[in-house]
Design a protein around this motif. Structure first.
Motif, PDB file in Angstrom:
ATOM      1  N   TYR A 400      23.269 -14.205   5.258  1.00  0.00           N
ATOM      2  CA  TYR A 400      24.658 -14.074   5.709  1.00  0.00           C
ATOM      3  C   TYR A 400      25.579 -13.761   4.529  1.00  0.00           C
ATOM      4  O   TYR A 400      26.421 -12.855   4.602  1.00  0.00           O
ATOM      5  N   ILE A 401      25.404 -14.474   3.431  1.00  0.00           N
ATOM      6  CA  ILE A 401      26.247 -14.262   2.251  1.00  0.00           C
ATOM      7  C   ILE A 401      26.006 -12.881   1.650  1.00  0.00           C
ATOM      8  O   ILE A 401      26.938 -12.189   1.237  1.00  0.00           O
ATOM      9  N   ARG A 402      24.748 -12.440   1.628  1.00  0.00           N
ATOM     10  CA  ARG A 402      24.405 -11.164   0.993  1.00  0.00           C
ATOM     11  C   ARG A 402      24.799  -9.949   1.823  1.00  0.00           C
ATOM     12  O   ARG A 402      24.827  -8.823   1.300  1.00  0.00           O
ATOM     13  N   THR A 403      25.092 -10.162   3.111  1.00  0.00           N
ATOM     14  CA  THR A 403      25.353  -9.008   3.982  1.00  0.00           C
ATOM     15  C   THR A 403      26.712  -9.044   4.666  1.00  0.00           C
ATOM     16  O   THR A 403      27.059  -8.103   5.395  1.00  0.00           O
ATOM     17  N   SER A 404      27.497 -10.085   4.455  1.00  0.00           N
ATOM     18  CA  SER A 404      28.816 -10.197   5.085  1.00  0.00           C
ATOM     19  C   SER A 404      29.914  -9.682   4.165  1.00  0.00           C
ATOM     20  O   SER A 404      29.691  -9.458   2.971  1.00  0.00           O
ATOM     21  N   TRP A 405      31.114  -9.487   4.717  1.00  0.00           N
ATOM     22  CA  TRP A 405      32.312  -9.122   3.956  1.00  0.00           C
ATOM     23  C   TRP A 405      32.096  -7.841   3.144  1.00  0.00           C
ATOM     24  O   TRP A 405      32.553  -7.723   1.999  1.00  0.00           O
ATOM     25  N   SER A 406      31.372  -6.915   3.697  1.00  0.00           N
ATOM     26  CA  SER A 406      31.045  -5.634   3.052  1.00  0.00           C
ATOM     27  C   SER A 406      30.046  -5.771   1.917  1.00  0.00           C
ATOM     28  O   SER A 406      29.794  -4.796   1.192  1.00  0.00           O
ATOM     29  N   ASN A 407      29.467  -6.959   1.724  1.00  0.00           N
ATOM     30  CA  ASN A 407      28.376  -7.085   0.758  1.00  0.00           C
ATOM     31  C   ASN A 407      27.185  -6.268   1.246  1.00  0.00           C
ATOM     32  O   ASN A 407      26.949  -6.161   2.454  1.00  0.00           O
ATOM     33  N   ARG A 408      26.426  -5.726   0.287  1.00  0.00           N
ATOM     34  CA  ARG A 408      25.344  -4.816   0.654  1.00  0.00           C
ATOM     35  C   ARG A 408      23.990  -5.263   0.114  1.00  0.00           C
ATOM     36  O   ARG A 408      23.150  -4.466  -0.271  1.00  0.00           O
ATOM     37  N   GLY A 409      23.774  -6.562   0.085  1.00  0.00           N
ATOM     38  CA  GLY A 409      22.455  -7.069  -0.269  1.00  0.00           C
ATOM     39  C   GLY A 409      21.527  -7.001   0.929  1.00  0.00           C
ATOM     40  O   GLY A 409      21.952  -6.700   2.048  1.00  0.00           O
ATOM     41  N   ALA A 410      20.258  -7.293   0.707  1.00  0.00           N
ATOM     42  CA  ALA A 410      19.269  -7.240   1.776  1.00  0.00           C
ATOM     43  C   ALA A 410      19.006  -8.639   2.331  1.00  0.00           C
ATOM     44  O   ALA A 410      19.265  -9.649   1.680  1.00  0.00           O
ATOM     45  N   ALA A 411      18.498  -8.677   3.549  1.00  0.00           N
ATOM     46  CA  ALA A 411      18.120  -9.940   4.182  1.00  0.00           C
ATOM     47  C   ALA A 411      16.911 -10.539   3.470  1.00  0.00           C
ATOM     48  O   ALA A 411      16.132  -9.835   2.826  1.00  0.00           O
ATOM     49  N   ILE A 412      16.748 -11.853   3.574  1.00  0.00           N
ATOM     50  CA  ILE A 412      15.573 -12.523   3.024  1.00  0.00           C
ATOM     51  C   ILE A 412      14.865 -13.272   4.133  1.00  0.00           C
ATOM     52  O   ILE A 412      15.428 -13.512   5.211  1.00  0.00           O
ATOM     53  N   SER A 413      13.637 -13.681   3.856  1.00  0.00           N
ATOM     54  CA  SER A 413      12.831 -14.368   4.853  1.00  0.00           C
ATOM     55  C   SER A 413      12.697 -15.848   4.535  1.00  0.00           C
ATOM     56  O   SER A 413      12.927 -16.282   3.397  1.00  0.00           O
ATOM     57  N   ALA A 414      12.286 -16.619   5.541  1.00  0.00           N
ATOM     58  CA  ALA A 414      12.035 -18.041   5.330  1.00  0.00           C
ATOM     59  C   ALA A 414      10.905 -18.249   4.326  1.00  0.00           C
ATOM     60  O   ALA A 414      10.890 -19.235   3.583  1.00  0.00           O
ATOM     61  N   ALA A 415       9.942 -17.320   4.301  1.00  0.00           N
ATOM     62  CA  ALA A 415       8.831 -17.434   3.353  1.00  0.00           C
ATOM     63  C   ALA A 415       9.319 -17.349   1.911  1.00  0.00           C
ATOM     64  O   ALA A 415       8.827 -18.063   1.032  1.00  0.00           O
ATOM     65  N   GLU A 416      10.309 -16.485   1.651  1.00  0.00           N
ATOM     66  CA  GLU A 416      10.868 -16.375   0.295  1.00  0.00           C
ATOM     67  C   GLU A 416      11.560 -17.671  -0.103  1.00  0.00           C
ATOM     68  O   GLU A 416      11.450 -18.124  -1.242  1.00  0.00           O
ATOM     69  N   ALA A 417      12.272 -18.276   0.831  1.00  0.00           N
ATOM     70  CA  ALA A 417      12.930 -19.552   0.555  1.00  0.00           C
ATOM     71  C   ALA A 417      11.898 -20.634   0.291  1.00  0.00           C
ATOM     72  O   ALA A 417      12.041 -21.448  -0.626  1.00  0.00           O
ATOM     73  N   ASN A 418      10.844 -20.637   1.075  1.00  0.00           N
ATOM     74  CA  ASN A 418       9.810 -21.662   0.910  1.00  0.00           C
ATOM     75  C   ASN A 418       9.109 -21.542  -0.428  1.00  0.00           C
ATOM     76  O   ASN A 418       8.792 -22.541  -1.081  1.00  0.00           O
ATOM     77  N   GLN A 419       8.869 -20.304  -0.856  1.00  0.00           N
ATOM     78  CA  GLN A 419       8.185 -20.092  -2.127  1.00  0.00           C
ATOM     79  C   GLN A 419       8.986 -20.668  -3.282  1.00  0.00           C
ATOM     80  O   GLN A 419       8.427 -21.269  -4.215  1.00  0.00           O
ATOM     81  N   LEU A 420      10.305 -20.530  -3.245  1.00  0.00           N
ATOM     82  CA  LEU A 420      11.143 -21.037  -4.335  1.00  0.00           C
ATOM     83  C   LEU A 420      11.453 -22.518  -4.183  1.00  0.00           C
ATOM     84  O   LEU A 420      11.834 -23.179  -5.134  1.00  0.00           O
ATOM     85  N   ARG A 421      11.302 -23.046  -2.979  1.00  0.00           N
ATOM     86  CA  ARG A 421      11.554 -24.474  -2.765  1.00  0.00           C
ATOM     87  C   ARG A 421      10.634 -25.316  -3.641  1.00  0.00           C
ATOM     88  O   ARG A 421      11.032 -26.371  -4.161  1.00  0.00           O
ATOM     89  N   SER A 422       9.413 -24.878  -3.793  1.00  0.00           N
ATOM     90  CA  SER A 422       8.426 -25.651  -4.569  1.00  0.00           C
ATOM     91  C   SER A 422       8.319 -25.195  -6.027  1.00  0.00           C
ATOM     92  O   SER A 422       7.501 -25.721  -6.776  1.00  0.00           O
ATOM     93  N   ALA A 423       9.111 -24.213  -6.420  1.00  0.00           N
ATOM     94  CA  ALA A 423       9.025 -23.693  -7.785  1.00  0.00           C
ATOM     95  C   ALA A 423       9.601 -24.719  -8.774  1.00  0.00           C
ATOM     96  O   ALA A 423      10.586 -25.398  -8.471  1.00  0.00           O
ATOM     97  N   PRO A 424       8.984 -24.848  -9.959  1.00  0.00           N
ATOM     98  CA  PRO A 424       9.542 -25.756 -10.955  1.00  0.00           C
ATOM     99  C   PRO A 424      10.929 -25.308 -11.399  1.00  0.00           C
ATOM    100  O   PRO A 424      11.238 -24.116 -11.371  1.00  0.00           O
ATOM    101  N   LEU A 425      11.744 -26.252 -11.844  1.00  0.00           N
ATOM    102  CA  LEU A 425      13.106 -25.917 -12.241  1.00  0.00           C
ATOM    103  C   LEU A 425      13.150 -25.214 -13.580  1.00  0.00           C
ATOM    104  O   LEU A 425      14.103 -24.518 -13.885  1.00  0.00           O
ATOM    105  N   ASN A 426      12.169 -25.428 -14.442  1.00  0.00           N
ATOM    106  CA  ASN A 426      12.188 -24.746 -15.746  1.00  0.00           C
ATOM    107  C   ASN A 426      10.770 -24.504 -16.216  1.00  0.00           C
ATOM    108  O   ASN A 426       9.836 -24.814 -15.554  1.00  0.00           O
TER     109      ASN A 426
END
Length: 426
Positions: A400-426
């Motif tokens: 929503y943030i990447r594609t609203s208000w004339s923003n032209r980013g692409a949509a992302i998937s739940a799988a992409e969110a899940n992959q980073l959810r478990s990623a280490p912070l550093n």
């Protein structure tokens, strides 16, 4: 040959993990080194330069003593541990001479001639002048000595064979102090010296190639930081950071305080601001801004239109708007207008629209970085939502943030969110 390439790969990649925030206790520890009495001006200068080089980030372990080293730097091939640079004569640099310290900074070799892994950014520090190196040495000799043995690196064979570093050095290391560009102003050259030298900005903002090095032709073009799971945007292209369209004041504000009218820093860059850049003078942050503005493109931003943008009435956008209105709008505005400089705008924000959505996803998941500290450090942070949003909700609100208000980013998937959810912070 593949094993050699793999080794060369980790040598530079491990350097990307060098930026870690140690919360307020480390700032207090640094402050405790100071005395009320007047100090040697060379030591004062060295302290300032050590801040500019962000030495604390690598050489102070979480919960550790200032500059005593021991910070783990995990890589896919094992773990590197940073060294003790306090003036302890047995375990630190107490027996080092200024000449030996300069040799290490300038050549990437220890006082015994041994090769140093380029997780230590000697490819940048070689640009530091002898005078500045001596000042940093004088400062480090003035801090409290800590008797703490250096922990051996834990790298498996053949990655523990230091002689292979010679191949990396042949390809990617050019020894030599910074040489001013006489066609540029003194301010531009000061900025270049700080950005390319002590600041070692290129270690994150220059893409790493298959051999673990980088090319001067790709300098500051940005890329994923593999060991940190963040994306360092290009500083030259208006499709990403877009500094060519920024004012000098906007860039300088962002460097010095972490916030400006154009946006806010987050993730590893927030750590750099917190540990290093906020302590630099207005003149030096402005000089860095002048240099960065000079290497950026002047053309207007050109963010690629996604091939299949989600429709505003889709379930993904509807869910994203609902999450945004509940969790985000109070700070960032109902139409993404923000409240600069404290809350950056999301509408028209190029960092939201980049091809890589890694940073936007991680900000929603992890919020102010790192979590668990006593309040959010300067610059301003935001709360993490990993514990209250599902993968579908994270994907929806980021889309929503990447594609609203004339923003032209692409949509992302739940799988992409899940992959980073478990990623280490550093």
């Amino acid at each position: 040959m593949l094993k050699v390439k793999a080794l060369l790969g980790i040598l530079a990649l491990s350097g990307a993990a060098s930026l870690t925030l140690f919360a307020l206790k480390q700032t207090d520890a640094w402050a405790q080194q100071q005395t009320a009495a007047a100090r040697d001006p060379v030591v004062v200068k060295g302290e300032y330069l050590a801040r500019a080089g962000d030495c604390i980030a690598c050489h102070t372990a979480p919960e550790g003593r200032l500059f005593a080293g021991g910070r783990a730097m995990p890589t896919p091939f094992g773990t590197l541990y940073t060294s003790n640079i306090t003036p302890d004569p047995e375990t630190g640099i107490g027996k080092w001479t200024a000449e030996e310290f300069y040799g290490m900074m300038h050549t990437g070799r220890s006082r015994d001639g041994g090769l140093i892994y380029p997780a230590m950014p000697f490819a940048s520090y070689t640009k530091v002048t002898r005078e500045d190196s001596d000042a940093i040495y004088a400062y480090l000799k003035s801090v409290e000595p800590v008797k703490q043995l250096n922990r051996p690196h834990d790298l498996s064979f053949p990655y523990n064979n230091r002689s292979l570093i010679l191949g990396w050095r042949t390809l990617f290391f050019s020894e030599g102090e910074y040489q001013p560009d006489l066609s540029k102003s003194a301010e531009w050259n000061r900025g270049a010296y700080l950005v390319e030298g002590l600041g070692h900005c290129g270690m994150c903002h220059t893409p790493i190639n298959a051999l673990g090095g980088n090319s001067q032709s790709d300098a500051f073009k940005g890329g994923l930081i593999p060991m940190q799971n963040w994306y360092a945007p290009s500083l030259t292209s208006n499709k990403e950071a877009g500094l060519g369209d920024w004012t000098i004041e906007d860039i300088s504000d962002l460097l010095r305080t972490g916030v400006s009218k154009r946006g806010a820093v987050y993730g590893p860059m927030a750590e750099v601001t917190y540990n290093s850049l906020q302590y630099l003078s207005d003149e030096d942050t402005r000089a860095m801004a002048v240099y960065l503005k000079g290497i950026a493109q002047d053309a207007a931003p050109d963010v690629a239109q996604p091939s299949v943008p989600p429709s505003e009435g889709s379930l993904l956008m509807s869910l994203g708007k609902a999450v945004y209105d509940q969790r985000c709008a109070s700070c960032h505005g109902t139409r993404g207008e923000g409240a600069p400089p404290h809350y950056p705008p999301l509408a028209g924000n190029q960092s939201i629209q980049m091809q890589s959505a890694v940073n936007a996803i991680r900000m929603v998941l992890n919020g102010g970085y790192p979590p668990g500290t006593a309040g959010n450090p300067k610059p301003y942070g935001m709360p993490p939502f990993a514990g209250v949003l599902t993968d579908n909700e994270v994907a929806a609100v980021v889309t929503y943030i990447r594609t609203s208000w004339s923003n032209r980013g692409a949509a992302i998937s739940a799988a992409e969110a899940n992959q980073l959810r478990s990623a280490p912070l550093n």
